[in-house]
Write a protein that holds these residues in place. Structure first.
Motif, PDB file in Angstrom:
ATOM      1  N   LEU A 122      13.350  -3.084   2.085  1.00  0.00           N
ATOM      2  CA  LEU A 122      14.214  -2.283   1.221  1.00  0.00           C
ATOM      3  C   LEU A 122      15.637  -2.210   1.761  1.00  0.00           C
ATOM      4  O   LEU A 122      16.606  -2.317   0.999  1.00  0.00           O
ATOM      5  N   THR A 123      15.779  -2.025   3.080  1.00  0.00           N
ATOM      6  CA  THR A 123      17.111  -1.838   3.657  1.00  0.00           C
ATOM      7  C   THR A 123      17.836  -3.159   3.904  1.00  0.00           C
ATOM      8  O   THR A 123      19.001  -3.315   3.515  1.00  0.00           O
ATOM      9  N   ASP A 124      17.162  -4.123   4.522  1.00  0.00           N
ATOM     10  CA  ASP A 124      17.820  -5.382   4.881  1.00  0.00           C
ATOM     11  C   ASP A 124      17.980  -6.331   3.707  1.00  0.00           C
ATOM     12  O   ASP A 124      18.981  -7.047   3.609  1.00  0.00           O
ATOM     13  N   ILE A 125      17.004  -6.361   2.804  1.00  0.00           N
ATOM     14  CA  ILE A 125      17.012  -7.347   1.721  1.00  0.00           C
ATOM     15  C   ILE A 125      17.552  -6.773   0.412  1.00  0.00           C
ATOM     16  O   ILE A 125      18.379  -7.391  -0.255  1.00  0.00           O
ATOM     17  N   LEU A 126      17.080  -5.585   0.052  1.00  0.00           N
ATOM     18  CA  LEU A 126      17.482  -5.020  -1.236  1.00  0.00           C
ATOM     19  C   LEU A 126      18.731  -4.136  -1.148  1.00  0.00           C
ATOM     20  O   LEU A 126      19.286  -3.757  -2.170  1.00  0.00           O
ATOM     21  N   GLY A 127      19.131  -3.792   0.073  1.00  0.00           N
ATOM     22  CA  GLY A 127      20.376  -3.049   0.237  1.00  0.00           C
ATOM     23  C   GLY A 127      20.261  -1.542   0.203  1.00  0.00           C
ATOM     24  O   GLY A 127      21.273  -0.845   0.066  1.00  0.00           O
ATOM     25  N   PRO A 148      12.237   0.609  -8.144  1.00  0.00           N
ATOM     26  CA  PRO A 148      10.947   0.045  -8.563  1.00  0.00           C
ATOM     27  C   PRO A 148      10.063  -0.346  -7.383  1.00  0.00           C
ATOM     28  O   PRO A 148       8.850  -0.085  -7.383  1.00  0.00           O
ATOM     29  N   VAL A 149      10.668  -0.955  -6.351  1.00  0.00           N
ATOM     30  CA  VAL A 149       9.896  -1.344  -5.168  1.00  0.00           C
ATOM     31  C   VAL A 149       9.373  -0.096  -4.450  1.00  0.00           C
ATOM     32  O   VAL A 149       8.218  -0.059  -4.001  1.00  0.00           O
ATOM     33  N   ALA A 150      10.214   0.934  -4.352  1.00  0.00           N
ATOM     34  CA  ALA A 150       9.795   2.168  -3.683  1.00  0.00           C
ATOM     35  C   ALA A 150       8.619   2.809  -4.419  1.00  0.00           C
ATOM     36  O   ALA A 150       7.655   3.277  -3.793  1.00  0.00           O
ATOM     37  N   ILE A 151       8.673   2.816  -5.746  1.00  0.00           N
ATOM     38  CA  ILE A 151       7.595   3.407  -6.546  1.00  0.00           C
ATOM     39  C   ILE A 151       6.303   2.606  -6.403  1.00  0.00           C
ATOM     40  O   ILE A 151       5.214   3.169  -6.215  1.00  0.00           O
ATOM     41  N   ILE A 152       6.417   1.277  -6.485  1.00  0.00           N
ATOM     42  CA  ILE A 152       5.231   0.422  -6.315  1.00  0.00           C
ATOM     43  C   ILE A 152       4.645   0.606  -4.927  1.00  0.00           C
ATOM     44  O   ILE A 152       3.421   0.670  -4.752  1.00  0.00           O
ATOM     45  N   PHE A 153       5.518   0.716  -3.934  1.00  0.00           N
ATOM     46  CA  PHE A 153       5.055   0.900  -2.564  1.00  0.00           C
ATOM     47  C   PHE A 153       4.253   2.195  -2.421  1.00  0.00           C
ATOM     48  O   PHE A 153       3.219   2.231  -1.747  1.00  0.00           O
ATOM     49  N   VAL A 154       4.719   3.262  -3.060  1.00  0.00           N
ATOM     50  CA  VAL A 154       4.000   4.540  -2.999  1.00  0.00           C
ATOM     51  C   VAL A 154       2.610   4.396  -3.623  1.00  0.00           C
ATOM     52  O   VAL A 154       1.617   4.904  -3.088  1.00  0.00           O
ATOM     53  N   ILE A 155       2.527   3.690  -4.760  1.00  0.00           N
ATOM     54  CA  ILE A 155       1.234   3.464  -5.413  1.00  0.00           C
ATOM     55  C   ILE A 155       0.302   2.674  -4.494  1.00  0.00           C
ATOM     56  O   ILE A 155      -0.874   3.014  -4.310  1.00  0.00           O
ATOM     57  N   ILE A 156       0.843   1.601  -3.912  1.00  0.00           N
ATOM     58  CA  ILE A 156       0.060   0.805  -2.962  1.00  0.00           C
ATOM     59  C   ILE A 156      -0.415   1.679  -1.807  1.00  0.00           C
ATOM     60  O   ILE A 156      -1.570   1.606  -1.379  1.00  0.00           O
ATOM     61  N   TYR A 157       0.481   2.505  -1.308  1.00  0.00           N
ATOM     62  CA  TYR A 157       0.176   3.341  -0.159  1.00  0.00           C
ATOM     63  C   TYR A 157      -0.950   4.327  -0.456  1.00  0.00           C
ATOM     64  O   TYR A 157      -1.798   4.595   0.398  1.00  0.00           O
ATOM     65  N   ILE A 158      -0.962   4.865  -1.664  1.00  0.00           N
ATOM     66  CA  ILE A 158      -2.030   5.797  -2.050  1.00  0.00           C
ATOM     67  C   ILE A 158      -3.390   5.109  -2.002  1.00  0.00           C
ATOM     68  O   ILE A 158      -4.351   5.638  -1.429  1.00  0.00           O
ATOM     69  N   PHE A 159      -3.477   3.910  -2.592  1.00  0.00           N
ATOM     70  CA  PHE A 159      -4.765   3.207  -2.611  1.00  0.00           C
ATOM     71  C   PHE A 159      -5.133   2.659  -1.232  1.00  0.00           C
ATOM     72  O   PHE A 159      -6.316   2.573  -0.886  1.00  0.00           O
ATOM     73  N   TYR A 160      -4.133   2.318  -0.440  1.00  0.00           N
ATOM     74  CA  TYR A 160      -4.404   1.916   0.940  1.00  0.00           C
ATOM     75  C   TYR A 160      -5.079   3.061   1.691  1.00  0.00           C
ATOM     76  O   TYR A 160      -6.030   2.849   2.452  1.00  0.00           O
ATOM     77  N   ASN A 161      -4.594   4.290   1.461  1.00  0.00           N
ATOM     78  CA  ASN A 161      -5.171   5.440   2.142  1.00  0.00           C
ATOM     79  C   ASN A 161      -6.591   5.736   1.687  1.00  0.00           C
ATOM     80  O   ASN A 161      -7.387   6.291   2.449  1.00  0.00           O
ATOM     81  N   LEU A 210       7.766 -10.358  -7.121  1.00  0.00           N
ATOM     82  CA  LEU A 210       8.258 -10.866  -8.408  1.00  0.00           C
ATOM     83  C   LEU A 210       9.526 -10.149  -8.887  1.00  0.00           C
ATOM     84  O   LEU A 210      10.215 -10.650  -9.770  1.00  0.00           O
ATOM     85  N   LEU A 211       9.823  -8.991  -8.293  1.00  0.00           N
ATOM     86  CA  LEU A 211      11.018  -8.255  -8.707  1.00  0.00           C
ATOM     87  C   LEU A 211      12.287  -8.938  -8.183  1.00  0.00           C
ATOM     88  O   LEU A 211      12.261  -9.587  -7.130  1.00  0.00           O
ATOM     89  N   PRO A 212      13.411  -8.808  -8.915  1.00  0.00           N
ATOM     90  CA  PRO A 212      14.674  -9.434  -8.489  1.00  0.00           C
ATOM     91  C   PRO A 212      15.116  -8.923  -7.114  1.00  0.00           C
ATOM     92  O   PRO A 212      14.901  -7.755  -6.779  1.00  0.00           O
ATOM     93  N   VAL A 213      15.720  -9.807  -6.339  1.00  0.00           N
ATOM     94  CA  VAL A 213      16.227  -9.430  -5.016  1.00  0.00           C
ATOM     95  C   VAL A 213      17.633  -8.852  -5.198  1.00  0.00           C
ATOM     96  O   VAL A 213      18.644  -9.540  -5.033  1.00  0.00           O
ATOM     97  N   SER A 214      17.686  -7.571  -5.549  1.00  0.00           N
ATOM     98  CA  SER A 214      18.964  -6.917  -5.779  1.00  0.00           C
ATOM     99  C   SER A 214      18.791  -5.416  -5.642  1.00  0.00           C
ATOM    100  O   SER A 214      17.660  -4.899  -5.578  1.00  0.00           O
ATOM    101  N   ALA A 215      19.911  -4.695  -5.596  1.00  0.00           N
ATOM    102  CA  ALA A 215      19.877  -3.245  -5.425  1.00  0.00           C
ATOM    103  C   ALA A 215      19.152  -2.559  -6.579  1.00  0.00           C
ATOM    104  O   ALA A 215      18.609  -1.457  -6.414  1.00  0.00           O
ATOM    105  N   SER A 216      19.122  -3.214  -7.743  1.00  0.00           N
ATOM    106  CA  SER A 216      18.449  -2.617  -8.901  1.00  0.00           C
ATOM    107  C   SER A 216      16.939  -2.498  -8.706  1.00  0.00           C
ATOM    108  O   SER A 216      16.265  -1.763  -9.428  1.00  0.00           O
ATOM    109  N   SER A 217      16.411  -3.215  -7.720  1.00  0.00           N
ATOM    110  CA  SER A 217      14.961  -3.199  -7.468  1.00  0.00           C
ATOM    111  C   SER A 217      14.547  -2.169  -6.432  1.00  0.00           C
ATOM    112  O   SER A 217      13.350  -2.018  -6.153  1.00  0.00           O
ATOM    113  N   VAL A 218      15.519  -1.470  -5.853  1.00  0.00           N
ATOM    114  CA  VAL A 218      15.193  -0.521  -4.780  1.00  0.00           C
ATOM    115  C   VAL A 218      14.196   0.535  -5.249  1.00  0.00           C
ATOM    116  O   VAL A 218      13.139   0.734  -4.622  1.00  0.00           O
TER     117      VAL A 218
END
Length: 431
Positions: free
Chosen positions: A252-257, A320-333, A310-318
């Motif tokens: 999120l920080t290095d790639i998506l800004g 969406p990626v954060a939200i998807i990550f939270v969903i993944i994290y819930i099921f990981y737990n 699959l999401l674009p590599v740009s600040a606009s994806s910050v």
């Protein structure tokens, strides 16, 4: 007591709920020092002049010592007091934190992480797993491990949030990140030692005394159990994801800004979502059985990681990626907590719980040896987004393998006359 009753904890787990929470908080606090570097990944690299590969090596060191420790630590748990194991492990780890405050070079840091590999991993984790199993009834395993992991998540969230505050306090107006890092280390060290003292004062000596002392014959019996090895492989796949979670923040920080503050805030806040996956997964597992829930979670983790790629590599994806990550994290737990209920479902005798947990952990936590080093090497050799694509692709493959081994588990249960869809209590684990 009324709140515990409303949560549906009227049996053995209800009576021992405080004990489970004490073990849970201890089981989170002890890992603050060995793993806090991931929440401050970029700052840690800069402060100690490290490369990604060197950072990954610390994980490998923890993994090597952890693998050996788990193998013997599980046997120790079936012989000695849980209170002593918890206290010595916590205080020893905290003392290591104060050593970290010294001007250590890379070699000294390697030695320190080796020490932490013993102090925080040896018999400590098998002791936690066995204590929770014994403190709960056969029909409460999902809820017990759910609240255990949920409690660990809450403790981790509180710690991470407080650590951010201490870091900012240390940085001050001059933005002295080295001083900020020292404040974080002091905070974790004091908290870990304090928890060790609290564990000694509150955990009963006989917390695991209801099981017989393990013998060489008993160790041999555990080694021959297919259930133990299958659970170990499922744990292995889940733990690969555990160690990979830390790389979503630098993506999120290095790639998506995204800003460093956003990344640190997400790293801290994500722990609050673990409660939903841990506790919610526990209730669902006790209702529908571990197999369906773990299989579904593996698939969602794989699909979610693929969606991020699959999401674009740009600040606009910050976001969406954060939200998807939270969903993944819930099921990981869900998976991280519920994997341990498979011991009850697979009828692993309770008196061998510590030894079984040690063997499962030896196999399951092998990723400690190579995942961090692999990730660091991939990111160093493939700068930018290409490195993350390779690493996340590897992660998706491992999640699919995990789902496949859940199907293997189902076949094993059916072969032994156990319905995979039944609750853990209906599998008939012996004392």
């Amino acid at each position: 007591m009324k709140l515990i009753s409303k949560l549906g904890l009227d049996g053995k787990l209800g009576k021992n709920f405080l004990g489970v929470m004490i073990v849970a908080f201890a089981g989170s606090i002890i890992y603050g020092l060995p793993y806090f570097r991931y929440d401050y990944y970029d700052v840690y690299l800069e402060t100690y002049n490290l490369t990604n590969t060197q950072m990954g090596l610390f994980g490998t060191i923890l993994g090597v010592f952890g693998m050996v420790s788990y193998l013997f630590g599980g046997v120790v748990v079936d012989k000695f007091s849980t209170r002593t194991i918890l206290t010595v492990s916590l205080i020893g780890t905290g003392i290591g934190g104060f050593i970290h405050l010294l001007p250590l070079g890379f070699g000294a840091l390697v030695c320190l992480y080796a020490f932490w590999g013993i102090s925080s991993l040896f018999a400590f984790w098998p002791a936690c797993v066995k204590a929770v199993r014994i403190l709960s009834g056969e029909d409460e395993q999902g809820k017990a491990y759910g609240f255990f992991e949920g409690g660990r998540g809450i403790a981790a969230a509180l710690m991470a949030t407080a650590a951010v505050l201490f870091f900012r306090l240390g940085c001050g107006q001059m933005d002295d990140q080295v001083k900020g890092m020292r404040y974080v280390i002091i905070f974790y060290s004091v908290l870990t030692i304090a928890m060790g003292i609290f564990a000694w004062l509150t955990v009963k000596e006989d917390i695991v005394s209801s099981s017989d002392r393990i013998t060489l014959k008993g160790i041999g019996e555990v080694l021959k159990m297919p259930a133990v090895w299958i659970i170990g492989i499922v744990t292995f796949c889940t733990y690969v994801f555990t160690l990979s979670l830390y790389y979503f923040t630098p993506y999120l920080t290095d790639i998506l800004g995204a800003t460093v503050t956003f990344g640190a805030a997400l790293a801290a806040s994500k722990r609050w979502f673990s409660l939903l996956g841990n506790v919610g997964g526990g209730y669902i597992t006790d209702r529908f059985g571990a197999s369906k829930i773990i299989f579904t979670s593996f698939l969602i983790m794989a699909i979610g990681t693929g969606a991020i790629l699959l999401l674009p590599v740009s600040a606009s994806s910050v976001w969406p990626v954060a939200i998807i990550f939270v969903i993944i994290y819930i099921f990981y737990n869900v998976n991280y907590a519920m994997t341990w209920t498979m011991m009850e479902q697979g009828a692993v005798p309770k008196k061998y719980s510590g030894t079984a947990a040690g063997i499962i952990s030896t196999v399951g936590y092998l990723p400690e040896i190579f995942v961090s080093l692999l990730a660091g090497t991939i990111l160093d050799n493939n700068p930018g987004v290409s490195g993350y694509r390779v690493f996340f692709g590897f992660l998706i493959v491992v999640m699919i393998i995990g789902a496949i081994f859940v199907l293997v588990w189902n076949a094993f249960l059916k072969k032994h006359g156990i319905d995979p869809n039944k609750k853990p209590s209906e599998s008939g684990a012996e004392e």
